[in-house]
Design a protein around this motif. Structure first.
Motif, PDB file in Angstrom:
ATOM      1  N   GLU A  41      10.148  -6.010  45.541  1.00 44.76           N
ATOM      2  CA  GLU A  41      11.186  -5.249  46.247  1.00 44.76           C
ATOM      3  C   GLU A  41      10.657  -3.891  46.700  1.00 44.76           C
ATOM      4  OE1 GLU A  41      14.460  -5.009  43.569  1.00 44.76           O
ATOM      5  OE2 GLU A  41      14.802  -7.179  43.566  1.00 44.76           O
ATOM      6  N   ILE A  42       9.963  -3.204  45.801  1.00 45.60           N
ATOM      7  CA  ILE A  42       9.427  -1.888  46.158  1.00 45.60           C
ATOM      8  C   ILE A  42       8.309  -2.021  47.192  1.00 45.60           C
ATOM      9  CG2 ILE A  42       8.094   0.072  45.280  1.00 45.60           C
ATOM     10  CD1 ILE A  42       9.677  -0.178  42.673  1.00 45.60           C
ATOM     11  N   ALA A  43       7.374  -2.932  46.945  1.00 44.72           N
ATOM     12  CA  ALA A  43       6.206  -3.061  47.811  1.00 44.72           C
ATOM     13  C   ALA A  43       6.576  -3.478  49.226  1.00 44.72           C
ATOM     14  CB  ALA A  43       5.226  -4.065  47.215  1.00 44.72           C
ATOM     15  N   MET A  44       7.613  -4.305  49.356  1.00 47.55           N
ATOM     16  CA  MET A  44       7.957  -4.872  50.656  1.00 47.55           C
ATOM     17  C   MET A  44       9.045  -4.097  51.399  1.00 47.55           C
ATOM     18  SD  MET A  44       5.778  -7.188  50.847  1.00 47.55           S
ATOM     19  CE  MET A  44       4.643  -7.896  49.651  1.00 47.55           C
ATOM     20  N   GLN A  45       9.467  -2.968  50.866  1.00 42.54           N
ATOM     21  CA  GLN A  45      10.403  -2.135  51.624  1.00 42.54           C
ATOM     22  C   GLN A  45       9.770  -1.795  52.969  1.00 42.54           C
ATOM     23  OE1 GLN A  45      11.092   1.144  48.969  1.00 42.54           O
ATOM     24  NE2 GLN A  45      12.685   0.086  47.809  1.00 42.54           N
ATOM     25  N   TRP A  46      10.478  -2.089  54.055  1.00 39.59           N
ATOM     26  CA  TRP A  46       9.861  -2.025  55.378  1.00 39.59           C
ATOM     27  C   TRP A  46       9.308  -0.643  55.707  1.00 39.59           C
ATOM     28  CZ3 TRP A  46       7.262  -5.085  57.974  1.00 39.59           C
ATOM     29  CH2 TRP A  46       7.083  -4.984  59.357  1.00 39.59           C
ATOM     30  N   GLY A  47      10.014   0.399  55.288  1.00 35.76           N
ATOM     31  CA  GLY A  47       9.526   1.743  55.559  1.00 35.76           C
ATOM     32  C   GLY A  47       8.208   2.048  54.860  1.00 35.76           C
ATOM     33  N   ARG A  48       7.976   1.390  53.734  1.00 34.74           N
ATOM     34  CA  ARG A  48       6.710   1.548  53.008  1.00 34.74           C
ATOM     35  C   ARG A  48       5.654   0.571  53.527  1.00 34.74           C
ATOM     36  NH1 ARG A  48       8.641   1.630  48.314  1.00 34.74           N
ATOM     37  NH2 ARG A  48       8.290   3.842  47.940  1.00 34.74           N
ATOM     38  N   LEU A  49       6.081  -0.622  53.902  1.00 32.59           N
ATOM     39  CA  LEU A  49       5.138  -1.678  54.275  1.00 32.59           C
ATOM     40  C   LEU A  49       4.604  -1.529  55.694  1.00 32.59           C
ATOM     41  CD1 LEU A  49       3.846  -4.349  53.311  1.00 32.59           C
ATOM     42  CD2 LEU A  49       5.850  -5.539  54.250  1.00 32.59           C
ATOM     43  N   ARG A  50       5.466  -1.142  56.610  1.00 31.08           N
ATOM     44  CA  ARG A  50       5.044  -1.126  58.015  1.00 31.08           C
ATOM     45  C   ARG A  50       3.824  -0.234  58.273  1.00 31.08           C
ATOM     46  NH1 ARG A  50       8.837  -0.081  63.394  1.00 31.08           N
ATOM     47  NH2 ARG A  50       7.280  -0.815  64.888  1.00 31.08           N
ATOM     48  N   PRO A  51       3.748   0.971  57.695  1.00 33.83           N
ATOM     49  CA  PRO A  51       2.561   1.791  57.974  1.00 33.83           C
ATOM     50  C   PRO A  51       1.247   1.150  57.536  1.00 33.83           C
ATOM     51  CG  PRO A  51       4.334   3.146  57.076  1.00 33.83           C
ATOM     52  CD  PRO A  51       4.762   1.714  56.918  1.00 33.83           C
ATOM     53  N   VAL A  52       1.248   0.409  56.420  1.00 27.95           N
ATOM     54  CA  VAL A  52      -0.010  -0.202  55.969  1.00 27.95           C
ATOM     55  C   VAL A  52      -0.346  -1.427  56.813  1.00 27.95           C
ATOM     56  CG1 VAL A  52       0.921  -1.746  54.160  1.00 27.95           C
ATOM     57  CG2 VAL A  52      -1.358  -0.743  53.901  1.00 27.95           C
ATOM     58  N   LEU A  53       0.664  -2.081  57.364  1.00 19.82           N
ATOM     59  CA  LEU A  53       0.408  -3.243  58.209  1.00 19.82           C
ATOM     60  C   LEU A  53      -0.063  -2.860  59.612  1.00 19.82           C
ATOM     61  CD1 LEU A  53       3.358  -5.666  57.338  1.00 19.82           C
ATOM     62  CD2 LEU A  53       1.032  -5.627  56.400  1.00 19.82           C
ATOM     63  N   THR A  54       0.123  -1.606  59.979  1.00 25.81           N
ATOM     64  CA  THR A  54      -0.319  -1.160  61.304  1.00 25.81           C
ATOM     65  C   THR A  54      -1.490  -0.180  61.217  1.00 25.81           C
ATOM     66  OG1 THR A  54       1.478   0.475  61.263  1.00 25.81           O
ATOM     67  CG2 THR A  54       1.879  -1.562  62.477  1.00 25.81           C
ATOM     68  N   GLY A  55      -2.064  -0.050  60.023  1.00 25.76           N
ATOM     69  CA  GLY A  55      -3.270   0.745  59.867  1.00 25.76           C
ATOM     70  C   GLY A  55      -3.057   2.245  59.791  1.00 25.76           C
TER      71      GLY A  55
END
Length: 206
Positions: A41-55
């Motif tokens: 739940e914490i790791a996949m929060q979109w606000g946290r996840l999106r920056p790492v998925l876009t570099g």
């Protein structure tokens, strides 16, 4: 008019080629007294996840942010970091049937791209899982700076495959990605398990 059969395959990583055993995270959560599912739940929060998925942030920075968010639940930053590090040591398992399909279609002359929303750890994961050299191209969202299902992602993937969108079959386990691929002119198949192997073989021109 019948659609031309695909001559290139864009296959997703997580949920198609790589599988995750939920028991691993559950075991870490039990060991550290965490509520069930909280790591994901914490790791996949979109606000946290999106920056790492876009570099925009590194995998290490993302992991640190997960540990920071977990600190209150475990009582100390040290325990939070230990829990997240233990969880992250598990890097998933490869579906042997999907890998066999990839090898089969490549041997028949079909170009295969790994198309994934991933972090900068992807190359290390591919090496650790024995997948180096198994694809013609790797299209990593954190490298190109845009994630699926954005049109720009699929444009980049088709360019890397040197194949027009209408001749590329995208296989993914997420409905929103399938819709995005189709909007970009690709063929797309929603993966739900090994019953999809027959469909993918039939949809490819080889």
């Amino acid at each position: 008019m019948a659609r031309e059969r695909a001559t290139a395959l864009l296959v997703d990583f997580d949920g198609v080629l790589r599988r995750w055993d939920p028991a691993v995270a559950a075991g870490v959560e039990r060991e550290y007294g965490l509520s069930e599912g909280v790591l994901g739940e914490i790791a996949m929060q979109w606000g946290r996840l999106r920056p790492v998925l876009t570099g925009r942030v590194s995998h290490a920075e993302w992991v640190a942010s997960v540990a920071d968010a977990l600190t209150e639940s475990v009582g100390s930053p040290e325990r939070a970091r230990a829990a997240v590090e233990q969880w992250q040591r598990y890097r998933g398992e490869i579906d042997p049937d999907v890998l066999a399909l990839i090898r089969e279609v490549r041997a028949a002359g079909v170009r295969v791209g790994l198309g994934t929303n991933a972090t900068d750890l992807l190359d290390a994961d591919l090496a650790a899982l024995g997948l180096v050299g198994e694809f013609d191209v790797v299209v990593n969202s954190s490298v190109i700076g845009v994630h699926k299902p954005a049109p720009e992602y699929f444009q980049a993937a088709c360019a890397a495959l040197e194949t027009p969108p209408g001749r590329v079959l995208c296989v993914d386990d997420q409905d929103w990605v399938i819709r995005g691929a189709r909007a970009g002119g690709l063929s797309a198949y929603r993966w739900s398990g090994p019953e999809g192997l027959r469909y993918v073989r039939a949809a490819l021109a080889y």
